[in-house]
Design an enzyme around this catalytic site. Structure first.
Site, short mmCIF file in Angstrom:
data_model
loop_
_atom_site.label_atom_id
_atom_site.label_comp_id
_atom_site.label_asym_id
_atom_site.label_seq_id
_atom_site.Cartn_x
_atom_site.Cartn_y
_atom_site.Cartn_z
N LYS A 13 6.38 6.57 61.17
CA LYS A 13 5.00 6.97 61.47
C LYS A 13 4.80 8.45 61.15
O LYS A 13 3.86 8.82 60.46
CB LYS A 13 4.66 6.73 62.96
CG LYS A 13 4.85 5.29 63.41
CD LYS A 13 4.51 5.11 64.89
CE LYS A 13 5.40 5.85 65.85
NZ LYS A 13 6.80 5.39 65.90
N ARG A 88 0.02 3.62 73.26
CA ARG A 88 1.36 3.08 73.41
C ARG A 88 1.39 1.85 74.28
O ARG A 88 2.42 1.22 74.45
CB ARG A 88 2.18 4.12 74.15
CG ARG A 88 3.19 5.03 73.51
CD ARG A 88 3.90 4.61 72.33
NE ARG A 88 5.21 5.17 72.25
CZ ARG A 88 5.54 6.25 71.59
NH1 ARG A 88 4.65 6.94 70.93
NH2 ARG A 88 6.79 6.64 71.56
N ARG A 127 18.22 11.28 61.95
CA ARG A 127 17.03 12.13 61.75
C ARG A 127 17.30 13.59 62.09
O ARG A 127 17.93 13.92 63.09
CB ARG A 127 15.88 11.63 62.62
CG ARG A 127 14.70 12.61 62.61
CD ARG A 127 13.46 12.06 63.23
NE ARG A 127 13.67 11.50 64.55
CZ ARG A 127 12.79 10.71 65.16
NH1 ARG A 127 11.65 10.41 64.57
NH2 ARG A 127 13.05 10.25 66.36
N ARG A 160 16.56 15.59 67.72
CA ARG A 160 15.79 15.37 68.94
C ARG A 160 16.67 14.93 70.10
O ARG A 160 17.62 14.17 69.92
CB ARG A 160 14.70 14.31 68.69
CG ARG A 160 13.37 14.93 68.34
CD ARG A 160 12.36 13.95 67.83
NE ARG A 160 12.16 12.80 68.68
CZ ARG A 160 11.23 11.87 68.45
NH1 ARG A 160 10.42 12.00 67.40
NH2 ARG A 160 11.10 10.84 69.25
N ARG A 171 14.14 3.08 74.09
CA ARG A 171 12.84 3.26 73.41
C ARG A 171 12.44 2.00 72.64
O ARG A 171 11.27 1.63 72.61
CB ARG A 171 12.91 4.47 72.46
CG ARG A 171 12.87 5.80 73.21
CD ARG A 171 13.39 6.95 72.37
NE ARG A 171 12.70 7.13 71.13
CZ ARG A 171 13.24 7.74 70.05
NH1 ARG A 171 14.48 8.22 70.12
NH2 ARG A 171 12.55 7.87 68.96
#
Ligand code: AP5
Ligand code: MG
Length: 214
Positions: A13, A88, A127, A160, A171
């Protein structure tokens, strides 16, 4: 263009949103980025949000809705925006409809970025993000030219806090239980578009543009 980006953690996203900003000159409103900035700045809101984020759970609707409403009232949203990671859950989606109606706006589309579950863990553990400009890299798929340094702005890359395997699993569960139902929510409204989010990032972006301007 006033759109919502839907998709599991790691679907891309943020990656696609950054390209939409460059292409269409509209702002990205990422509730995740706004919350992380509050955590980094040590604001009261950031202190409240941090424990939820560290556990991979959703921050309370009240906190997030306040942030989004304030952001949507800013002048730069008059020409459009990309909502990334918001709404969400169904309560947030219904609240968004009310906020938009009160501002005389409506969504032009909701885009679901679909990626098989098996690909997501590697994307998230790999990431790296630029502290300066937010550009995303990946140690498995898209390395920067110089290790730890952003190609675009020379900023430092960081990992992160919530990109740890255990938190990622939570998640993903939260996504399935609370966020995935929004695909149906927007399908029923007749504004849902879907793109397969695997393969070359620029190729995906071309498909995204075709879908969104149709
Ligand atoms: P948030 O920041 O929104 O995180 P998320 O939804 O878990 O999604 P990510 O940002 O992890 O994934 P992405 O889809 O943006 O993928 P990206 O482009 O980075 O939320 C974090 C937390 O904040 C939540 O858990 C919650 O606590 C809180 N929160 C946020 N919003 C909230 C809300 N509305 N209500 C309540 N709580 C909220 O890509 C991932 C990696 O893959 C990158 O390394 C990238 O380079 C790579 N990649 C991208 N595309 C490709 C491709 N095609 N091929 C290979 N690699 C790719
Ligand atoms: Mg993101």
């Amino acid at each position: 263009m006033r759109i919502v980006l839907l998709g599991a953690p790691g679907a891309g996203k943020g990656t696609q949103a950054k390209k939409l900003i460059d292409n269409y000159g509209i702002p990205q409103i990422s509730t995740g980025d706004i919350l992380r900035q509050n955590v980094a700045d040590g604001t009261p809101l950031g202190k409240e949000a941090k424990s939820y984020m560290d556990r991979g759970e959703l921050v309370t609707d009240r906190v997030v809705l306040g942030l989004v409403e304030d952001r949507l009232k800013k002048d730069d949203c008059k020409k459009g925006y990309i909502l990334d990671g918001f709404p969400r859950n169904t309560a947030q989606a219904e609240a968004l409809d009310k906020i938009l109606a009160s501002l005389g706006m409506s969504l032009t589309g909701a885009l679901s970025v679909d990626v098989p579950k098996d690909d997501l863990m590697k994307r998230l553990t790999g990431r790296r993000t630029c502290k300066g400009c937010g550009q995303m890299y990946n140690i498995y798929f898209s390395l920067p030219k110089k290790e730890g340094v952003c190609d675009k702005c020379g900023g430092e890359l960081f990992q992160r806090d919530d990109d740890k395997e255990e938190t990622i699993r939570k998640r993903l569960d939260v996504y399935d239980a609370q966020t995935a139902p929004l695909i149906d929510y927007y399908k029923k409204k007749g504004i849902l578009k879907s793109v397969m989010g695997i393969g070359n990032i620029d190729e995906i972006f071309k498909k995204v543009c075709t879908l969104l301007v149709r």
